[in-house]
Write a protein that holds these residues in place. Structure first.
Motif, PDB file in Angstrom:
ATOM      1  N   THR A 214      62.855 -18.384  52.286  1.00 56.39           N
ATOM      2  CA  THR A 214      62.168 -19.146  53.324  1.00 56.39           C
ATOM      3  C   THR A 214      61.327 -18.215  54.183  1.00 56.39           C
ATOM      4  OG1 THR A 214      62.481 -20.662  55.181  1.00 56.39           O
ATOM      5  CG2 THR A 214      64.071 -18.891  54.981  1.00 56.39           C
ATOM      6  N   THR A 215      60.390 -18.799  54.910  1.00 58.39           N
ATOM      7  CA  THR A 215      59.678 -18.044  55.937  1.00 58.39           C
ATOM      8  C   THR A 215      59.788 -18.794  57.271  1.00 58.39           C
ATOM      9  OG1 THR A 215      57.643 -19.138  55.234  1.00 58.39           O
ATOM     10  CG2 THR A 215      58.021 -16.901  54.399  1.00 58.39           C
ATOM     11  N   GLU A 216      60.886 -19.512  57.474  1.00 57.46           N
ATOM     12  CA  GLU A 216      61.056 -20.269  58.717  1.00 57.46           C
ATOM     13  C   GLU A 216      62.438 -19.995  59.301  1.00 57.46           C
ATOM     14  OE1 GLU A 216      58.735 -24.141  59.521  1.00 57.46           O
ATOM     15  OE2 GLU A 216      60.644 -24.779  58.659  1.00 57.46           O
ATOM     16  N   PHE A 217      62.495 -19.659  60.564  1.00 55.30           N
ATOM     17  CA  PHE A 217      63.791 -19.419  61.196  1.00 55.30           C
ATOM     18  C   PHE A 217      63.901 -20.214  62.488  1.00 55.30           C
ATOM     19  CE2 PHE A 217      62.839 -16.475  64.741  1.00 55.30           C
ATOM     20  CZ  PHE A 217      61.529 -16.123  64.445  1.00 55.30           C
ATOM     21  N   ALA A 218      65.147 -20.463  62.917  1.00 60.61           N
ATOM     22  CA  ALA A 218      65.407 -21.244  64.128  1.00 60.61           C
ATOM     23  C   ALA A 218      66.467 -20.534  64.958  1.00 60.61           C
ATOM     24  CB  ALA A 218      65.901 -22.645  63.754  1.00 60.61           C
ATOM     25  N   ILE A 219      66.116 -20.207  66.177  1.00 56.51           N
ATOM     26  CA  ILE A 219      67.077 -19.582  67.089  1.00 56.51           C
ATOM     27  C   ILE A 219      66.596 -19.832  68.514  1.00 56.51           C
ATOM     28  CG2 ILE A 219      65.931 -17.293  67.117  1.00 56.51           C
ATOM     29  CD1 ILE A 219      68.851 -16.102  67.057  1.00 56.51           C
ATOM     30  N   ASN A 220      67.530 -19.983  69.452  1.00 57.62           N
ATOM     31  CA  ASN A 220      67.159 -20.145  70.859  1.00 57.62           C
ATOM     32  C   ASN A 220      66.896 -18.758  71.428  1.00 57.62           C
ATOM     33  OD1 ASN A 220      66.962 -20.489  73.594  1.00 57.62           O
ATOM     34  ND2 ASN A 220      68.684 -21.923  73.744  1.00 57.62           N
ATOM     35  N   SER A 221      65.603 -18.393  71.483  1.00 56.13           N
ATOM     36  CA  SER A 221      65.271 -17.002  71.835  1.00 56.13           C
ATOM     37  C   SER A 221      65.380 -16.731  73.330  1.00 56.13           C
ATOM     38  CB  SER A 221      63.889 -16.627  71.305  1.00 56.13           C
ATOM     39  OG  SER A 221      62.929 -17.471  71.850  1.00 56.13           O
ATOM     40  N   SER A 222      65.708 -17.762  74.121  1.00 63.67           N
ATOM     41  CA  SER A 222      65.975 -17.477  75.538  1.00 63.67           C
ATOM     42  C   SER A 222      67.275 -16.676  75.683  1.00 63.67           C
ATOM     43  CB  SER A 222      66.055 -18.772  76.345  1.00 63.67           C
ATOM     44  OG  SER A 222      67.227 -19.495  76.033  1.00 63.67           O
ATOM     45  N   ASN A 223      68.062 -16.618  74.603  1.00 63.34           N
ATOM     46  CA  ASN A 223      69.293 -15.812  74.618  1.00 63.34           C
ATOM     47  C   ASN A 223      69.074 -14.402  74.080  1.00 63.34           C
ATOM     48  OD1 ASN A 223      70.921 -17.946  75.590  1.00 63.34           O
ATOM     49  ND2 ASN A 223      71.075 -18.818  73.525  1.00 63.34           N
ATOM     50  N   ALA A 224      67.828 -14.014  73.846  1.00 60.51           N
ATOM     51  CA  ALA A 224      67.554 -12.753  73.142  1.00 60.51           C
ATOM     52  C   ALA A 224      68.257 -11.556  73.781  1.00 60.51           C
ATOM     53  CB  ALA A 224      66.050 -12.505  73.059  1.00 60.51           C
ATOM     54  N   ARG A 225      68.317 -11.511  75.095  1.00 58.70           N
ATOM     55  CA  ARG A 225      68.909 -10.330  75.731  1.00 58.70           C
ATOM     56  C   ARG A 225      70.418 -10.233  75.510  1.00 58.70           C
ATOM     57  NH1 ARG A 225      68.233 -14.082  79.633  1.00 58.70           N
ATOM     58  NH2 ARG A 225      69.685 -14.240  81.383  1.00 58.70           N
TER      59      ARG A 225
END
Ligand code: AHG
Ligand code: MN
Ligand code: MN
Length: 364
Positions: A214-225
């Motif tokens: 795949t070339t599609e990912f899903a993550i809540n990037s507001s949690n990156a830190r």
């Protein structure tokens, strides 16, 4: 294809059961009652604010909280009630458990008890109800321990703490532009679309397969830190696109209804991550093992995808609590395996997360 040539959910279940001549039909009857609960919830969802089921449950602080301290909406509570009412009477269950109930629910004395346990998230993605974005219901069917079946005793939390690999059936309903039921009874994954004229789930997606790449990912990037290094590395490499180590551009999606993300991934591939992070040390992940990760995990694996904590397959975990949370990564097999490799790679493994590295409590 003309309507008459399509299989209904009932026919699919009967054809599947023919593979097991000794099966008594209890599982099929149970799944049909689960599907009826989903149809009832779909109708309520479809009325939106014209019904009286939106907003938060009235409570001392203006909103009821469930056992996990999350705001319960009337639709969470109502969907839970619908699942209970449509399934507690049929004689196929020894007990039920859900996101919205602190303790397992016993089958009332007026009804016979059966050999299965039903575990469910009656409404997943409920923060999306008020904004008319897809929500769904997730369910897992387990066999009750033999002594429960033999004695007919009340169920306890421990009876539900079975690895996901022991699930007999699992699936979800998605209340989107169309209502769908996606189901596995351990022989691949089938998708059914609700025909609103007939009020029947009709087989529209036989033998669903998750593309391995795949070339599609899903993550809540507001949690990156708060992410651990393996997750940060994976996402950084996706974001670097064709100029980075992956050598190709990636696309990102985040619906905030896991059930909708799971469906997109079943349809066209992708990877979903709600990994363990350092945001709240008391919560080793956001999503729940028994009624979110395990059923979606079984569906993914049955469709040729993979479901993992990031470190090991989800379905192999022995649960320790009914409402246990877990880091969850699922979807296209090759991407999930890559994320697992990053978690085991000494270069990224545990570094920078002394809390998780030192406290075995959070190891899975
Ligand atoms: P639920 O509505 O049953 O509590 O589950 C919501 C879950 C899941 O569906 C979704 O992936 C995630 O919560 C969204 O989390 P964020 O609020 O961090 O986006
Ligand atoms: Mn949920
Ligand atoms: Mn829910």
């Amino acid at each position: 294809m003309p309507l008459s040539n399509r299989w209904t959910l009932t026919r699919y279940l009967i054809e599947e059961r023919r593979r097991f001549p000794t099966a008594g039909g209890d599982l099929n009857a149970l799944i049909l009652d689960v599907s009826l609960a989903c149809k009832a919830i779909a109708r309520i969802v479809a009325f939106g604010s014209l019904g009286d089921s939106l907003g938060a449950v009235a409570g001392p602080q203006g909103g009821g909280l469930n056992v996990q301290g999350e705001v319960q909406k009337p639709l969470d509570v109502l969907s839970n009630e619908i699942f209970i009412r449509m399934n507690e009477w049929n004689g196929h269950l020894a007990g039920l458990a859900s996101e919205e109930m602190d303790e397992p629910r016993q089958i009332p004395g007026a009804y016979p008890r059966g050999k299965y346990l039903l575990v469910f998230d009656p409404l997943d993605g409920s923060s999306n109800i008020d904004v008319n974005v897809s929500v769904g219901s997730i369910f897992s069917i387990l066999r009750a321990p033999q002594d429960v079946i033999d004695s007919g005793r009340d169920v306890t939390e421990a009876d539900f703490l079975q690895p996901g690999a022991t699930q007999v059936a699992a699936g979800y309903a998605l209340y989107g532009p169309v209502t769908m039921l996606v189901l596995t009874v351990g022989n691949g994954v089938a998708g059914f679309t609700l025909n609103p004229n007939l009020g029947e789930f009709v087989l529209s997606h036989p033998n669903i397969q998750v593309p391995p790449d795949t070339t599609e990912f899903a993550i809540n990037s507001s949690n990156a830190r708060f992410w651990e290094p393996p997750v940060k590395r994976y996402v950084d490499e996706c974001l670097a696109g064709r100029t980075g180590p992956r050598g190709r551009d990636f696309n990102m999606r985040w619906i905030a209804s896991m059930v909708a993300e799971a469906h997109r991934i079943l349809m066209r591939g992708g990877v979903f991550m709600y990994p363990r992070d350092t945001k709240d040390p008391a919560k080793p992940g956001r999503l729940r093992l028994l009624y979110e990760a395990n059923p979606v995990g079984m569906v993914m694996e049955q469709a040729g995808g993979r479901a993992s904590t990031g470190r090991q397959p989800v379905l192999g975990l022995k649960p320790t609590a009914l409402h246990q949370r877990i880091g969850l990564v699922f979807g296209s097999k090759n991407e999930v395996e890559r994320i697992e490799r990053y978690h085991h790679d000494p270069a990224t493994r545990d570094s920078g997360t002394p809390l998780f590295a030192e406290r075995s409590l959070f190891r899975d």
